[in-house]
Motif scaffolding. Structure first.
Motif, PDB file in Angstrom:
ATOM      1  N   LEU A   1       5.873   4.885 -15.297  1.00 24.20           N
ATOM      2  CA  LEU A   1       4.873   4.206 -14.757  1.00 24.20           C
ATOM      3  C   LEU A   1       3.543   5.238 -15.096  1.00 24.20           C
ATOM      4  O   LEU A   1       2.512   4.724 -15.376  1.00 24.20           O
ATOM      5  CB  LEU A   1       4.912   4.014 -13.351  1.00 24.20           C
ATOM      6  CG  LEU A   1       5.463   2.774 -12.752  1.00 24.20           C
ATOM      7  CD1 LEU A   1       5.476   2.573 -11.136  1.00 24.20           C
ATOM      8  CD2 LEU A   1       4.692   1.446 -13.513  1.00 24.20           C
ATOM      9  N   ALA A   2       3.648   6.720 -14.860  1.00 18.68           N
ATOM     10  CA  ALA A   2       2.327   7.336 -14.884  1.00 18.68           C
ATOM     11  C   ALA A   2       1.898   7.536 -16.156  1.00 18.68           C
ATOM     12  O   ALA A   2       0.922   7.827 -16.509  1.00 18.68           O
ATOM     13  CB  ALA A   2       3.022   8.829 -14.125  1.00 18.68           C
TER      14      ALA A   2
ATOM     15  N   LEU B   1       2.549   5.306 -18.571  1.00 19.63           N
ATOM     16  CA  LEU B   1       1.720   3.966 -19.036  1.00 19.63           C
ATOM     17  C   LEU B   1       0.577   4.163 -18.737  1.00 19.63           C
ATOM     18  O   LEU B   1      -0.713   3.580 -19.016  1.00 19.63           O
ATOM     19  CB  LEU B   1       2.436   2.986 -18.177  1.00 19.63           C
ATOM     20  CG  LEU B   1       1.971   1.178 -18.414  1.00 19.63           C
ATOM     21  CD1 LEU B   1       1.737   1.169 -19.991  1.00 19.63           C
ATOM     22  CD2 LEU B   1       2.647   0.468 -17.733  1.00 19.63           C
ATOM     23  N   GLY B   2       0.124   4.649 -17.268  1.00 20.38           N
ATOM     24  CA  GLY B   2      -1.214   4.696 -16.774  1.00 20.38           C
ATOM     25  C   GLY B   2      -1.981   5.409 -17.700  1.00 20.38           C
ATOM     26  O   GLY B   2      -3.306   5.047 -17.936  1.00 20.38           O
TER      27      GLY B   2
ATOM     28  N   GLY C   1      -7.275   0.664 -13.167  1.00 18.01           N
ATOM     29  CA  GLY C   1      -5.926  -0.137 -13.109  1.00 18.01           C
ATOM     30  C   GLY C   1      -4.885   1.155 -13.432  1.00 18.01           C
ATOM     31  O   GLY C   1      -3.872   1.368 -12.935  1.00 18.01           O
ATOM     32  N   GLY C   2      -5.277   1.732 -14.814  1.00 27.11           N
ATOM     33  CA  GLY C   2      -4.408   2.847 -15.309  1.00 27.11           C
ATOM     34  C   GLY C   2      -4.234   4.030 -14.297  1.00 27.11           C
ATOM     35  O   GLY C   2      -3.087   4.456 -14.136  1.00 27.11           O
TER      36      GLY C   2
ATOM     37  N   LEU D   1      -4.523   3.821 -11.004  1.00 28.54           N
ATOM     38  CA  LEU D   1      -3.900   3.402  -9.848  1.00 28.54           C
ATOM     39  C   LEU D   1      -2.215   3.462 -10.343  1.00 28.54           C
ATOM     40  O   LEU D   1      -1.262   4.002  -9.331  1.00 28.54           O
ATOM     41  CB  LEU D   1      -4.003   2.151  -9.506  1.00 28.54           C
ATOM     42  CG  LEU D   1      -5.425   2.102  -8.912  1.00 28.54           C
ATOM     43  CD1 LEU D   1      -5.790   0.374  -8.491  1.00 28.54           C
ATOM     44  CD2 LEU D   1      -5.448   2.897  -7.486  1.00 28.54           C
ATOM     45  N   ILE D   2      -1.924   2.998 -11.558  1.00 32.41           N
ATOM     46  CA  ILE D   2      -0.557   3.073 -12.006  1.00 32.41           C
ATOM     47  C   ILE D   2       0.037   4.613 -12.233  1.00 32.41           C
ATOM     48  O   ILE D   2       1.292   4.784 -11.730  1.00 32.41           O
ATOM     49  CB  ILE D   2      -0.347   2.534 -13.345  1.00 32.41           C
ATOM     50  CG1 ILE D   2      -0.760   0.703 -13.316  1.00 32.41           C
ATOM     51  CG2 ILE D   2       0.675   2.632 -13.907  1.00 32.41           C
ATOM     52  CD1 ILE D   2      -0.844   0.113 -14.444  1.00 32.41           C
TER      53      ILE D   2
ATOM     54  N   ALA E   1       0.795   5.716  -8.595  1.00 30.00           N
ATOM     55  CA  ALA E   1       1.924   4.945  -7.938  1.00 30.00           C
ATOM     56  C   ALA E   1       3.053   5.723  -8.533  1.00 30.00           C
ATOM     57  O   ALA E   1       4.050   5.819  -7.855  1.00 30.00           O
ATOM     58  CB  ALA E   1       1.729   3.370  -8.460  1.00 30.00           C
ATOM     59  N   GLY E   2       3.301   6.030 -10.070  1.00 33.92           N
ATOM     60  CA  GLY E   2       4.253   6.671 -10.606  1.00 33.92           C
ATOM     61  C   GLY E   2       4.592   7.767  -9.823  1.00 33.92           C
ATOM     62  O   GLY E   2       5.750   8.201  -9.670  1.00 33.92           O
TER      63      GLY E   2
END
Length: 308
Positions: A146-147, A149-150, A289-290, A292-293, A296-297
């Motif tokens: 996830l991280a 991808l962000g 959004g990236g 925040l991703i 979150a990761g």
């Protein structure tokens, strides 16, 4: 008859409550200081070249640290077998890391740096699993994914917003995360052998000395720094390099490491806010959004690690 003991117990509980809040506020203070470091770096770079900025910042920080340790009588010479690790970690974590970070911030934006730096723990987890065969659970692996991808969303969008220079700056900031990971791997070998402040001192001195040849390469760009750049430089050296570390170390006396690391996830949030409101920088919705991703990761990976 029994009122005094009850009042005394309430007084003790209140005192303990206030002490706990003091430790929490210390870590939050460190987070706020570190969040503004990207803005301060951007301001200092207005008239100070990136390598020269690194040399001046850590020379000042090293001198202040030396005085502090001397007053505390905590300045001791490390063992010969540990000196190499201290020097190497200083060159990695001070010289190479901040040379790349300063260059990346100069080309990109402070907001981009705040978001990308948030993914550095994920990069470290990934390299740790690849190089040292450290087992990574599915949840932590998902958090790392996830991280990353962000980060891809943040960096990919930068070329359309700020052109090739901002894109190159973001790529340099991603490479800086790899350097940060190796700095952590080397520092682990000496972290438990000496007080944290002493380790930081030797790393700072080694990094500042290694910065000097790089600064000399920028002689043609030297000029009298503007007042704002000088203030930003002193802020980076004293507040971001020293006071933030001392506050964080003080908070760790009572807070758990997982709680402190979770609070560190506020750095990109505050960093972006400072960049937008103080420097007038902009971020697209995709980059937000990236970011925040990424956060979150990292939270997912840290929580899983603390539970284990």
């Amino acid at each position: 008859m029994f009122a005094k003991p009850v009042v005394r117990m309430r007084g003790l509980k209140l005192k303990e409550f206030l002490q706990e809040k003091t430790y929490l506020l210390a870590v939050i203070g460190a987070v706020l200081i570190w969040s503004t470091s990207f803005v301060a770096t951007k301001i200092a770079l207005w008239t100070v070249p990136p390598f020269t900025l690194g040399a001046l910042r850590f020379l000042v920080a090293g001198i202040v640290l030396a005085v502090f340790l001397a007053l505390q009588r905590g300045l001791v010479w490390p063992r010969r077998q540990d000196l190499g690790h201290l020097v190497l970690s200083g060159v990695l974590g001070i010289t190479i890391y901040f040379a790349l970070e300063n260059l990346g911030v100069k080309l990109a934006t402070a907001a981009d740096a705040a978001l990308i730096v948030a993914a550095y723990p994920a990069i470290t987890m990934l390299l740790e699993s690849l190089l040292y065969r450290v087992a990574v659970s599915r949840i932590r692996f998902f958090g790392v994914g996830l991280a990353l991808l962000g980060v891809y969303l943040v960096v990919g969008e930068s070329s359309s917003l700020g052109g090739p220079y901002r894109f190159r700056g973001d790529l340099i900031l991603v490479a800086t995360g790899i350097v940060w990971s190796f700095y952590n791997f080397v520092t682990r070998k000496v972290a438990n052998e000496y007080p944290a402040l002493l380790v930081t001192f030797y790393q700072t001195i080694a990094g500042a000395i290694a910065f000097l040849p790089l600064a000399l390469l920028e002689r043609a760009q030297w000029q009298a720094p503007a007042g704002a750049s000088w203030l930003a430089l002193l802020y980076l050296a004293i507040f971001c390099s020293l006071l933030g570390f001392l506050l964080y170390a003080y908070g760790l006396k009572r807070l758990t490491s997982s709680a402190a690391v979770t609070l560190m996830n506020l750095v990109p949030v505050f960093g972006v806010l400072c960049s937008v409101f103080l420097l007038g920088e902009t971020l697209s919705l995709l980059q937000c959004g990236g970011g925040l991703i990424v956060i979150a990761g990292i939270i997912l990976g840290v929580r899983q690690a603390s539970e284990r």
